[in-house]
Design a protein around this motif. Sequence first.
Motif, PDB file in Angstrom:
ATOM      1  N   GLN A 290       0.815  -1.208   0.000  1.00  0.00           N
ATOM      2  CA  GLN A 290       0.000   0.000   0.000  1.00  0.00           C
ATOM      3  C   GLN A 290       0.847   1.255   0.000  1.00  0.00           C
ATOM      4  N   ARG A 291       2.124   1.132   0.374  1.00  0.00           N
ATOM      5  CA  ARG A 291       3.023   2.294   0.377  1.00  0.00           C
ATOM      6  C   ARG A 291       4.022   2.268  -0.773  1.00  0.00           C
ATOM      7  N   GLY A 292       3.853   1.374  -1.743  1.00  0.00           N
ATOM      8  CA  GLY A 292       4.736   1.348  -2.898  1.00  0.00           C
ATOM      9  C   GLY A 292       5.142  -0.070  -3.252  1.00  0.00           C
ATOM     10  N   ARG A 293       5.582  -0.232  -4.528  1.00  0.00           N
ATOM     11  CA  ARG A 293       5.984  -1.545  -5.003  1.00  0.00           C
ATOM     12  C   ARG A 293       7.470  -1.826  -4.749  1.00  0.00           C
ATOM     13  N   ASN A 294       8.209  -0.845  -4.307  1.00  0.00           N
ATOM     14  CA  ASN A 294       9.634  -1.030  -4.015  1.00  0.00           C
ATOM     15  C   ASN A 294       9.896  -0.582  -2.575  1.00  0.00           C
TER      16      ASN A 294
ATOM     17  N   THR B 230      11.392  -0.078   1.245  1.00  0.00           N
ATOM     18  CA  THR B 230      12.708   0.073   1.868  1.00  0.00           C
ATOM     19  C   THR B 230      12.743  -0.708   3.178  1.00  0.00           C
ATOM     20  N   PRO B 231      13.913  -0.913   3.752  1.00  0.00           N
ATOM     21  CA  PRO B 231      13.964  -1.588   5.057  1.00  0.00           C
ATOM     22  C   PRO B 231      13.157  -0.871   6.135  1.00  0.00           C
ATOM     23  N   GLU B 232      13.112   0.458   6.099  1.00  0.00           N
ATOM     24  CA  GLU B 232      12.339   1.191   7.101  1.00  0.00           C
ATOM     25  C   GLU B 232      10.849   0.944   6.932  1.00  0.00           C
ATOM     26  N   ASP B 233      10.397   0.735   5.693  1.00  0.00           N
ATOM     27  CA  ASP B 233       8.984   0.395   5.488  1.00  0.00           C
ATOM     28  C   ASP B 233       8.645  -0.954   6.104  1.00  0.00           C
ATOM     29  N   ALA B 234       9.574  -1.915   5.968  1.00  0.00           N
ATOM     30  CA  ALA B 234       9.329  -3.231   6.570  1.00  0.00           C
ATOM     31  C   ALA B 234       9.305  -3.145   8.088  1.00  0.00           C
ATOM     32  N   VAL B 235      10.175  -2.332   8.669  1.00  0.00           N
ATOM     33  CA  VAL B 235      10.194  -2.174  10.132  1.00  0.00           C
ATOM     34  C   VAL B 235       8.914  -1.504  10.615  1.00  0.00           C
TER      35      VAL B 235
ATOM     36  N   LEU C 224       4.628 -10.434  18.016  1.00  0.00           N
ATOM     37  CA  LEU C 224       5.732  -9.777  17.331  1.00  0.00           C
ATOM     38  C   LEU C 224       6.418 -10.713  16.333  1.00  0.00           C
ATOM     39  N   SER C 225       6.569 -11.972  16.688  1.00  0.00           N
ATOM     40  CA  SER C 225       7.209 -12.912  15.764  1.00  0.00           C
ATOM     41  C   SER C 225       6.354 -13.128  14.511  1.00  0.00           C
ATOM     42  N   GLU C 226       5.037 -13.234  14.691  1.00  0.00           N
ATOM     43  CA  GLU C 226       4.152 -13.425  13.529  1.00  0.00           C
ATOM     44  C   GLU C 226       4.095 -12.166  12.675  1.00  0.00           C
ATOM     45  N   ALA C 227       4.070 -11.005  13.315  1.00  0.00           N
ATOM     46  CA  ALA C 227       4.059  -9.750  12.559  1.00  0.00           C
ATOM     47  C   ALA C 227       5.351  -9.584  11.759  1.00  0.00           C
ATOM     48  N   TYR C 228       6.481  -9.954  12.349  1.00  0.00           N
ATOM     49  CA  TYR C 228       7.758  -9.844  11.643  1.00  0.00           C
ATOM     50  C   TYR C 228       7.814 -10.807  10.459  1.00  0.00           C
ATOM     51  N   ALA C 229       7.349 -12.038  10.647  1.00  0.00           N
ATOM     52  CA  ALA C 229       7.352 -13.021   9.554  1.00  0.00           C
ATOM     53  C   ALA C 229       6.460 -12.556   8.399  1.00  0.00           C
ATOM     54  N   THR C 230       5.298 -11.973   8.710  1.00  0.00           N
ATOM     55  CA  THR C 230       4.399 -11.488   7.663  1.00  0.00           C
ATOM     56  C   THR C 230       5.025 -10.335   6.880  1.00  0.00           C
ATOM     57  N   ALA C 231       5.628  -9.393   7.605  1.00  0.00           N
ATOM     58  CA  ALA C 231       6.234  -8.237   6.938  1.00  0.00           C
ATOM     59  C   ALA C 231       7.421  -8.659   6.075  1.00  0.00           C
ATOM     60  N   ILE C 232       8.232  -9.596   6.552  1.00  0.00           N
ATOM     61  CA  ILE C 232       9.403 -10.026   5.784  1.00  0.00           C
ATOM     62  C   ILE C 232       8.983 -10.785   4.533  1.00  0.00           C
ATOM     63  N   ALA C 233       7.940 -11.606   4.626  1.00  0.00           N
ATOM     64  CA  ALA C 233       7.466 -12.348   3.460  1.00  0.00           C
ATOM     65  C   ALA C 233       6.981 -11.393   2.372  1.00  0.00           C
ATOM     66  N   GLN C 234       6.217 -10.361   2.747  1.00  0.00           N
ATOM     67  CA  GLN C 234       5.748  -9.401   1.761  1.00  0.00           C
ATOM     68  C   GLN C 234       6.891  -8.541   1.225  1.00  0.00           C
TER      69      GLN C 234
ATOM     70  N   ALA D  79       8.778 -10.632  -1.382  1.00  0.00           N
ATOM     71  CA  ALA D  79       7.986 -10.809  -2.602  1.00  0.00           C
ATOM     72  C   ALA D  79       8.013  -9.549  -3.457  1.00  0.00           C
ATOM     73  N   LEU D  80       7.863  -8.375  -2.842  1.00  0.00           N
ATOM     74  CA  LEU D  80       7.882  -7.125  -3.600  1.00  0.00           C
ATOM     75  C   LEU D  80       9.267  -6.847  -4.182  1.00  0.00           C
ATOM     76  N   ARG D  81      10.322  -7.161  -3.433  1.00  0.00           N
ATOM     77  CA  ARG D  81      11.673  -6.958  -3.958  1.00  0.00           C
ATOM     78  C   ARG D  81      11.949  -7.889  -5.141  1.00  0.00           C
ATOM     79  N   SER D  82      11.464  -9.107  -5.095  1.00  0.00           N
ATOM     80  CA  SER D  82      11.654 -10.035  -6.212  1.00  0.00           C
ATOM     81  C   SER D  82      10.935  -9.540  -7.454  1.00  0.00           C
ATOM     82  N   GLU D  83       9.695  -9.059  -7.284  1.00  0.00           N
ATOM     83  CA  GLU D  83       8.953  -8.525  -8.423  1.00  0.00           C
ATOM     84  C   GLU D  83       9.677  -7.322  -9.026  1.00  0.00           C
ATOM     85  N   HIS D  84      10.197  -6.452  -8.185  1.00  0.00           N
ATOM     86  CA  HIS D  84      10.889  -5.265  -8.681  1.00  0.00           C
ATOM     87  C   HIS D  84      12.167  -5.640  -9.419  1.00  0.00           C
TER      88      HIS D  84
END
Length: 262
Positions: free
Chosen positions: A104-108, A110-115, A129-139, A142-147
Amino acid sequence: MRGKYIKEQPVWYQAVLDYPPLPLPPKAPPSRTEYDQQVKSTQTTRPKRYDPKPLPIVYLEDKIRRQFFRDHPFEAFRPTTLVEGGAIEDPNAIQGEAWTRLSQRGRNPTPEDAVSFTRNLYEYHKKPLSEAYATAIAQFRALRSEHQIATTFAVMEAEYLGAIFSKGEIEHAFDKEVRRLATFERREEFDEGAIAARKRWKAIIDKTEGVKDWSKGQEYVKLWKAGVRPSYAPRLTQPIEAAPTPERSPDLMKLETTAAVA
């Protein structure tokens, strides 16, 4: 009876002495007297020494950021700008409960967006916190691979259409390495004169000179048997020649005096 208030023993006295009653079962301990209790000190406790060291300041973002760069160390090598603008940027409008996906904040991202997305899931969506971190890292991955895939195909399409890209830092480093390796091949082209000029104050010995003329000492033995004494330093064994006396120049004063008398 000891105080002599009763002169005769009661009838039951001797029977009680012979057959004493059973002891009562244990109950709550009796209250202790002031003599048994510990005397409390009237002095106040010594105050703790003041420590000027500030207390550690811990933020949740620092913990998430530390774990993120531990899992993705190469993200720290991506170039970023540290220039600060004249004003603070306005916060993103997508935050809180409305922020459910990182894209929702862009297709590319940054590390600060993931944090920030991890903290948002933990605080507003009530995820561990562990589940939230795993969800954010997975997304994030995926976005970095697409880019990356989209960028690769865009470069291939541009090169096919005739685009020429300038060399990057890696290509410049390879070019410098090739030029440096070429200098090693030119060293064989240097002549002996250049080597002699480089080693001006060092002895230069020609290893090939006199190798075929060596007689294994036979010439020396032949001269020794003939009684010829070798002269290794002829200048030291020859007699010293007398130095020639310089001609004396005529005395100009005497010539002038003789001319005047004449």
